[in-house]
Design an enzyme around this catalytic site. Structure first.
Site, mmCIF file in Angstrom:
data_model
loop_
_atom_site.group_PDB
_atom_site.id
_atom_site.type_symbol
_atom_site.label_atom_id
_atom_site.label_comp_id
_atom_site.label_asym_id
_atom_site.label_seq_id
_atom_site.Cartn_x
_atom_site.Cartn_y
_atom_site.Cartn_z
ATOM 1 C CD GLU A 307 -3.002 -1.155 2.197
ATOM 2 O OE1 GLU A 307 -2.773 -0.628 3.299
ATOM 3 O OE2 GLU A 307 -4.102 -1.636 1.875
ATOM 4 C CG ASP A 381 -7.605 -5.084 4.942
ATOM 5 O OD1 ASP A 381 -7.091 -5.335 6.035
ATOM 6 O OD2 ASP A 381 -7.771 -3.935 4.511
ATOM 7 C CD GLU A 409 -9.958 -0.903 7.772
ATOM 8 O OE1 GLU A 409 -9.066 -1.478 8.439
ATOM 9 O OE2 GLU A 409 -9.777 -0.494 6.613
HETATM 10 C C1 GCV Z 1 -2.498 0.583 8.387
HETATM 11 C C2 GCV Z 1 -6.057 -1.921 5.461
HETATM 12 C C3 GCV Z 1 -6.489 -0.663 6.137
HETATM 13 C C4 GCV Z 1 -5.337 0.319 6.244
HETATM 14 C C5 GCV Z 1 -4.192 -0.373 6.985
HETATM 15 C C6 GCV Z 1 -3.809 -1.628 6.207
HETATM 16 C C7 GCV Z 1 -2.724 -2.439 6.905
HETATM 17 O O1 GCV Z 1 -5.774 -1.683 4.123
HETATM 18 O O2 GCV Z 1 -7.556 -0.097 5.441
HETATM 19 O O3 GCV Z 1 -5.770 1.446 6.937
HETATM 20 O O4 GCV Z 1 -3.090 0.485 7.108
HETATM 21 O O5 GCV Z 1 -4.934 -2.463 6.107
HETATM 22 O O6 GCV Z 1 -3.064 -3.367 7.592
HETATM 23 O O7 GCV Z 1 -1.558 -2.105 6.747
#
Ligand code: GCV
Length: 717
Positions: A307, A381, A409
């Site tokens: 990411e 995720d 989340e």
């Molecule tokens: C910390 C998902 C979440 C992100 C998070 C990522 C991760 O994509 O939406 O906010 O980033 O996981 O676990 O690194």
């Protein structure tokens, strides 16, 4: 005397004489120690009337004080502190402090640093309750266990407990930023007041450590995995050191997330290539600097090449090259590296669910012995439900650490009551078949399947600055359950819910029974109204609040919900069999065979692995479309049932906590309906089937749902 002055004096007198009303705002969590009911009251009064606690360390003192506080709260009277065991005493000690213990049949030698025994027995004609451990840390854990027994109404006459944690690292991961925002945080700002640290060490830090110790958590990663290099500069190391000082007596170590390019950003180097000697030397010097400030620093957590985060692959090196270089830097100090397997790349067209396995599986056996690879419970995720991550069971030569998300989340954020215990249990019980039947994930993470000793479970924290810590009273149960599962990955979610509810509210079975029932079905309800039958990632963009299965225009294919559900005129679901992405081949052959056909795939994972026709008949006889709608309806109906059940529990709950839950359940009911209606309105444009008899049409047309915008939803990165 003028009337106003008279009234003022009367009001002041009234306030001074009125009993101090302390609102139940949730701050005390599950550590409330209210006056016990019979028979616990009598049992405690006679079995905990005095205390022998010879330990001298700060941790031993904390254990003693906690026990005194608990008994005083539960019985109204603090135990007398005496120097030798007498009938009715609690004897809280290590072998080192009471060599006499060696005469008793307690087997303390294999308890390790954290284990303990609690036993009622008679010694020298005196009937005592012993809380004994090899080390003071075990005493603190033992005290919390004893108080848990008392608070949950367990019988205290014949206690015979022996408990040793099954994992070594029981860690919270805070996704907290230096400006006090929290990525995916729904309970206020970060509890770390970075600006006023290291000087100001607010009382919350010790309360945080105490709460974590009470459930066996022994480490905390302070900063977001989307890390800033600043966390590794001298001022921030001093701030982390101040927190470490507060946490140390509670047995909690501090860890930091490391940004891969820190040597360039704060070290002035031209590269972050892990094989460059200057880079390795920079990290070694940085580790030495951290250990000078925090002698028991735990180590680093790293999100690399994921990411948008930089990592060793930017230099054509592997994750193992990166992890091992960092591991060498902390190794002389006894530190570890937790290297995350949450990776997927924008230039990789393969199924996102396959990419972590493809990157990491070939690296099995290539990691240094102080590296543990941290793997999310599922391959995508933290969805409401995901089949377990295929890396579990596939890297026998590498210790793997579970990563759960405690903050919700994707499960209703702070307001939905979705108890995560069943999610933890379902994942940990899943069978990888790596070494035949019974190769459960619990056995992978506790190291017993492959004989690893570096073991652990991490949870992305749901803790923030809100008075109730977690954004709602029921979210506290997720924090609590996480700690209990990290200690024992084979514990039952239901037993944990019972413990939590009894301690947090009341042990009255008329309360505990119904509330646990509500909690146990609540996660399944969220799965039903959000992502039934194996659907995933159909949440709105960015903040992930609410439904948006229609989104199809984001830059990367795997950011779009349409990528995951693949609905079309023929059906719905992601074909991960050989005719599709063949992700099933990443599982053990025994399991892969089962997943190859929709007939032998568990219904709950159906659309995760298969693209299924709208008229496909499920074992129930219903078509897929009808069944899908029924799942949405079941989710909404369950929330309605929770509201009714909660309403009946009013007599057992204080007004503050009752009303928060009542209000949040109303929000959940509204949002469950929104999820259901939006999803049905959208998927019906493909299925073109009528709603099954009795199902109500969506409240609004599809374009109404599509037009909803929430630019200020919390927790956004
Ligand atoms: C910390 C998902 C979440 C992100 C998070 C990522 C991760 O994509 O939406 O906010 O980033 O996981 O676990 O690194």
């Amino acid at each position: 005397m003028p009337m106003q002055v008279f009234c003022y004096i009367v009001a002041m007198l009234f306030l001074a004489l009125a009993p101090a009303a302390s609102a139940e705002d949730g701050y005390d969590l599950w550590l409330r120690y209210p006056k016990a009911q019979e028979p616990v009251l009598s049992a405690l009064s006679s079995r905990a009337n005095s205390l022998v606690a010879p330990g001298k360390s700060t941790t031993a003192a904390l254990a003693r004080e906690e026990l005194i506080k608990g008994i005083k709260g539960l019985t109204g009277r603090a135990p007398n502190q005496v120097s030798a065991p007498q009938t009715g005493a609690i004897w809280l000690t290590t072998l080192a402090d009471s060599p006499d213990l060696a005469r008793l049949p307690l087997s303390l030698s294999d308890l390790g640093p954290d284990g303990y025994v609690i036993r009622s027995l008679t010694t020298d004609g005196k009937s005592v309750t012993i809380i004994a451990a090899a080390k003071d840390q075990g005493l603190l854990y033992g005290v919390f266990h004893f108080l848990r027994l008392a608070q949950t109404g367990a019988t205290l006459d014949q206690i015979a407990v022996r408990s040793v944690p099954r994992t070594k690292l029981r860690l919270l991961n805070h996704w907290d930023n230096l400006d006090r925002t929290v990525e995916r945080g729904y309970s206020g700002e970060s509890i770390w007041d970075w600006w006023r640290l290291p000087d100001w060490r607010g009382p919350r830090y010790a309360d945080y450590a105490r709460a974590n110790a009470s459930i066996g958590i022994n480490g905390t990663v302070l900063n977001n995995v989307n890390a800033k290099s600043d966390s590794l500069t001298a001022p921030y190391i001093a701030k982390a050191a101040a927190l470490a000082d507060v946490f140390r007596p509670y047995g909690i170590k501090v860890y930091l997330s490391a940004r891969w390019t820190a040597p360039m950003e704060i070290g002035g180097l031209k590269t972050a290539d892990p094989l460059d000697p200057q880079v390795a030397a920079w990290w070694k010097a940085k580790a030495d600097e951290i250990y000078r400030a925090i002698p028991d620093f735990g180590g680093f957590l790293v999100k690399a090449n994921s990411e948008g985060q930089p990592g060793p692959q930017d230099y054509k090196r592997t994750h193992a090259d990166g992890a091992n270089m960092l591991a060498a830097a902390v190794k002389p100090h006894g530190g570890i590296v937790m290297w995350r397997a949450f990776v997927y790349a924008h230039d990789n067209p393969d199924d996102r669910a396959k990419q972590a396995y493809a990157d990491f599986k070939p690296l099995d056996g290539k990691f240094a012995d102080n590296v543990i690879v941290q793997v999310k419970n599922g391959a995508i995720d933290f969805q409401p439900r995901e089949p377990f991550h295929p890396l579990f069971g596939a890297m026998p030569k590498t210790p793997l650490m579970m990563e759960f998300q405690i903050t919700k989340e994707y499960l209703g954020q702070s307001t939905h009551l979705t108890y995560l215990g069943p999610l933890f249990e379902e994942t940990l019980k899943s069978d990888t078949f790596a070494k035949g039947k019974g190769s459960t994930i619990a056995k992978v993470v506790d190291g017993s399947l492959e004989g690893h000793t570096l073991t652990g479970i991490a949870g992305v924290a749901n803790i923030g600055g809100d008075r109730d810590w977690s954004g709602s009273i029921f979210n506290q149960a997720d924090w609590y359950a996480f700690g209990r599962f990290a200690w024992n990955p084979e514990i039952s979610a239901e037993a944990v819910a019972q413990e939590w509810a009894a301690q947090t509210f009341t042990a009255d079975p008329r309360f505990v029974g119904p509330v646990v029932k509500m909690m146990m079905g609540s996660r399944e309800a969220a799965v039903n109204y959000m992502t039934p039958l194996g659907l995933a990632h159909v949440m709105a963009t960015g903040h992930h609040y609410g439904p948006a299965p229609w989104v199809s225009d984001l830059a990367r294919p795997e950011w779009n919900p349409v990528y995951y559900h693949r609905a079309d005129a023929n059906g719905i679901g992601f074909d991960r069999t050989r005719s599709g992405s063949n992700a099933i081949s990443q599982y053990a052959p025994q399991l892969a065979r089962r997943l190859a056909s929709p007939k032998t795939t568990a219904e709950r994972d159906l659309l995760w692995f298969h693209h299924i026709g709208w008229d496909y008949r499920l074992p129930s006889g219903e078509t897929l479309w009808t069944n899908l709608v029924h799942h949405y309806d079941a989710g909404v109906a369950y929330v309605g049932e929770m509201r009714t059940a909660w309403d009946k529990l009013r007599p057992y709950v204080d007004p503050e906590r009752f009303s928060q839950t009542e209000t949040f359940l109303a929000i959940q009911a509204r949002e469950a309906r929104w999820w259901r209606d939006a999803s049905i309105a959208y998927f019906q444009t493909f299925s073109k089937r009528p709603l099954p008899a009795g199902a109500s049409p969506p409240e609004h047309p599809l374009d109404w749902y599509e037009a909803q915008r929430f630019p200020y939803a919390p927790g956004n990165p």
